[in-house]
Design an enzyme around this catalytic site. Structure first.
Site, PDB file in Angstrom:
ATOM      1  N   GLY A   1       0.786  -1.220   0.000  1.00  0.00           N
ATOM      2  CA  GLY A   1       0.000   0.000   0.000  1.00  0.00           C
ATOM      3  C   GLY A   1       0.821   1.276   0.000  1.00  0.00           C
ATOM      4  O   GLY A   1       1.817   1.408  -0.726  1.00  0.00           O
ATOM      5  N   ILE A   2       0.408   2.223   0.826  1.00  0.00           N
ATOM      6  CA  ILE A   2       1.057   3.526   0.879  1.00  0.00           C
ATOM      7  C   ILE A   2       2.509   3.395   1.327  1.00  0.00           C
ATOM      8  O   ILE A   2       3.396   4.066   0.791  1.00  0.00           O
ATOM      9  CB  ILE A   2       0.276   4.469   1.814  1.00  0.00           C
ATOM     10  CG1 ILE A   2      -1.086   4.815   1.181  1.00  0.00           C
ATOM     11  CG2 ILE A   2       1.073   5.743   2.095  1.00  0.00           C
ATOM     12  CD1 ILE A   2      -2.027   5.553   2.106  1.00  0.00           C
TER      13      ILE A   2
ATOM     14  N   LYS B   1      -7.112   7.933  14.913  1.00  0.00           N
ATOM     15  CA  LYS B   1      -6.518   8.811  13.914  1.00  0.00           C
ATOM     16  C   LYS B   1      -6.604  10.282  14.340  1.00  0.00           C
ATOM     17  O   LYS B   1      -5.698  11.075  14.030  1.00  0.00           O
ATOM     18  CB  LYS B   1      -7.175   8.594  12.551  1.00  0.00           C
ATOM     19  CG  LYS B   1      -6.864   7.228  11.937  1.00  0.00           C
ATOM     20  CD  LYS B   1      -5.359   7.035  11.743  1.00  0.00           C
ATOM     21  CE  LYS B   1      -5.044   5.739  11.019  1.00  0.00           C
ATOM     22  NZ  LYS B   1      -3.597   5.567  10.740  1.00  0.00           N
TER      23      LYS B   1
ATOM     24  N   TYR C   1     -11.372   3.675  14.880  1.00  0.00           N
ATOM     25  CA  TYR C   1     -10.494   4.216  13.846  1.00  0.00           C
ATOM     26  C   TYR C   1     -10.469   5.739  13.907  1.00  0.00           C
ATOM     27  O   TYR C   1      -9.388   6.359  13.908  1.00  0.00           O
ATOM     28  CB  TYR C   1     -10.958   3.747  12.470  1.00  0.00           C
ATOM     29  CG  TYR C   1     -10.001   4.088  11.359  1.00  0.00           C
ATOM     30  CD1 TYR C   1      -8.845   3.335  11.164  1.00  0.00           C
ATOM     31  CD2 TYR C   1     -10.242   5.152  10.504  1.00  0.00           C
ATOM     32  CE1 TYR C   1      -7.953   3.639  10.144  1.00  0.00           C
ATOM     33  CE2 TYR C   1      -9.368   5.467   9.479  1.00  0.00           C
ATOM     34  CZ  TYR C   1      -8.217   4.710   9.304  1.00  0.00           C
ATOM     35  OH  TYR C   1      -7.340   5.030   8.299  1.00  0.00           O
TER      36      TYR C   1
ATOM     37  N   VAL D   1       4.897  -2.589  15.361  1.00  0.00           N
ATOM     38  CA  VAL D   1       5.114  -1.239  15.890  1.00  0.00           C
ATOM     39  C   VAL D   1       4.512  -1.052  17.278  1.00  0.00           C
ATOM     40  O   VAL D   1       4.927  -0.152  18.019  1.00  0.00           O
ATOM     41  CB  VAL D   1       4.560  -0.167  14.933  1.00  0.00           C
ATOM     42  CG1 VAL D   1       5.311  -0.190  13.612  1.00  0.00           C
ATOM     43  CG2 VAL D   1       3.053  -0.322  14.710  1.00  0.00           C
TER      44      VAL D   1
ATOM     45  N   ASP E   1       8.059  -3.936   8.870  1.00  0.00           N
ATOM     46  CA  ASP E   1       6.715  -4.476   8.727  1.00  0.00           C
ATOM     47  C   ASP E   1       6.589  -5.703   9.622  1.00  0.00           C
ATOM     48  O   ASP E   1       7.583  -6.364   9.927  1.00  0.00           O
ATOM     49  CB  ASP E   1       6.418  -4.856   7.275  1.00  0.00           C
ATOM     50  CG  ASP E   1       4.921  -4.899   6.973  1.00  0.00           C
ATOM     51  OD1 ASP E   1       4.407  -3.918   6.419  1.00  0.00           O
ATOM     52  OD2 ASP E   1       4.281  -5.906   7.319  1.00  0.00           O
TER      53      ASP E   1
END
Length: 274
Positions: free
Chosen positions: A35-36, A179, A175, A84, A55
């Site tokens: 992805g990004i 965020k 979410y 992470v 990752d």
């Protein structure tokens, strides 16, 4: 309609638009296997940065690294498998980066998870997982990077927020909350670390055509046609477009941008009518 960025156009931008200042910089990218994050890796490899790719999925990370090496044969990169939200694993990954590259210049704090379900059905375990990955993981990596950057008096941190940290949506309580917290964490860190030479900004994407979005569409959690109609630009974004924004914000072109949450959502958050 503007043609969406592809990998080829992104690499052309990277090579031709004055990003020479990023050459040889050590760029740490979390969630780099797809992805990004993977598009970010391609962008920074194209300008000659040295990459530390992090990752959780080791097999996917290795495959991504091989594809990147084929696309950019002179790319300099190293892979680190780590979650992470595991503070010890993050510390070990950054120690390994120190041993190989000796510094950290840019952190692309990209790793995160989606959490899309009715709030009355949201379990405590799922809520805690969203907080642990989307917020705690961002904090652990930002802190690890900044300890190195502050010591050298320079650095750039880009945290991955979301338009759903700026505007809200149903069935995304965890979410949206995490965020939004990333956006505010970004501003707090920018204020604290700016005097030390470290810029901290966030990117807040809208709907980007990634494997994550494709999976939600396949499971009936998203209506792709409805999303396109609702977006003023008339399409979803591409990971390469977000990577191009990341390239700019990490570069000296953005030297006076600090504590900013940059929306890239095709006008979604500006459009209040549904």
């Amino acid at each position: 309609m503007t043609t969406p960025y592809t990998l080829d156009t992104l690499q052309g931008l990277a090579r031709g638009q004055g990003f020479a200042g990023l050459r040889d910089k050590v760029v740490v990218i979390t969630g780099a296997a797809s992805g990004i994050g993977l598009s970010m890796a391609h962008a920074f490899a194209a300008v000659g940065a040295r990459l530390a790719l992090i990752d959780l999925n080791g097999a996917a990370l290795e495959a991504a690294a091989q594809g990147l090496q084929q696309a950019v044969p002179d790319a300099r990169l190293a892979c680190h498998v780590a979650a992470v939200n595991d503070e010890t694993a993050v510390a070990q990954a950054f120690a390994a980066i120190d041993a190989q590259w000796g510094q950290v210049d840019v952190l692309l704090n990209n790793a995160g998870i989606s959490m899309n379900c009715p709030t009355l059905e949201l379990s405590g375990e799922a809520w805690r997982k969203a907080v642990d990955v989307n917020l705690n993981g961002v904090f652990y990596c930002a802190q690890a990077a900044a300890r190195r950057m502050v010591a050298r008096g320079q650095g750039v941190i880009l945290n991955m927020a979301s338009m759903y940290g700026v505007v809200a949506a149903p069935e995304r309580a965890a979410y949206c909350a995490t965020k939004a917290a990333v956006a505010m964490l970004t501003k707090s860190l920018a204020i604290e670390w700016g005097p030390e030479g470290v810029r901290v900004n966030a990117i807040a994407p809208g709907y980007i055509r990634t494997a994550l979005v494709d999976d939600l569409v396949a499971r009936g959690r998203m209506d792709l046609d409805a999303l396109v109609r609702r977006t003023p630009s008339g399409r979803l974004g591409t990971p390469e477009e977000i990577a191009a924004l990341g390239l700019f914000l990490a570069s000296d072109h953005a030297a006076f941008i600090n504590g900013h949450v940059a929306l890239a959502d095709g006008g979604w958050s500006a459009y209040s009518y549904i």
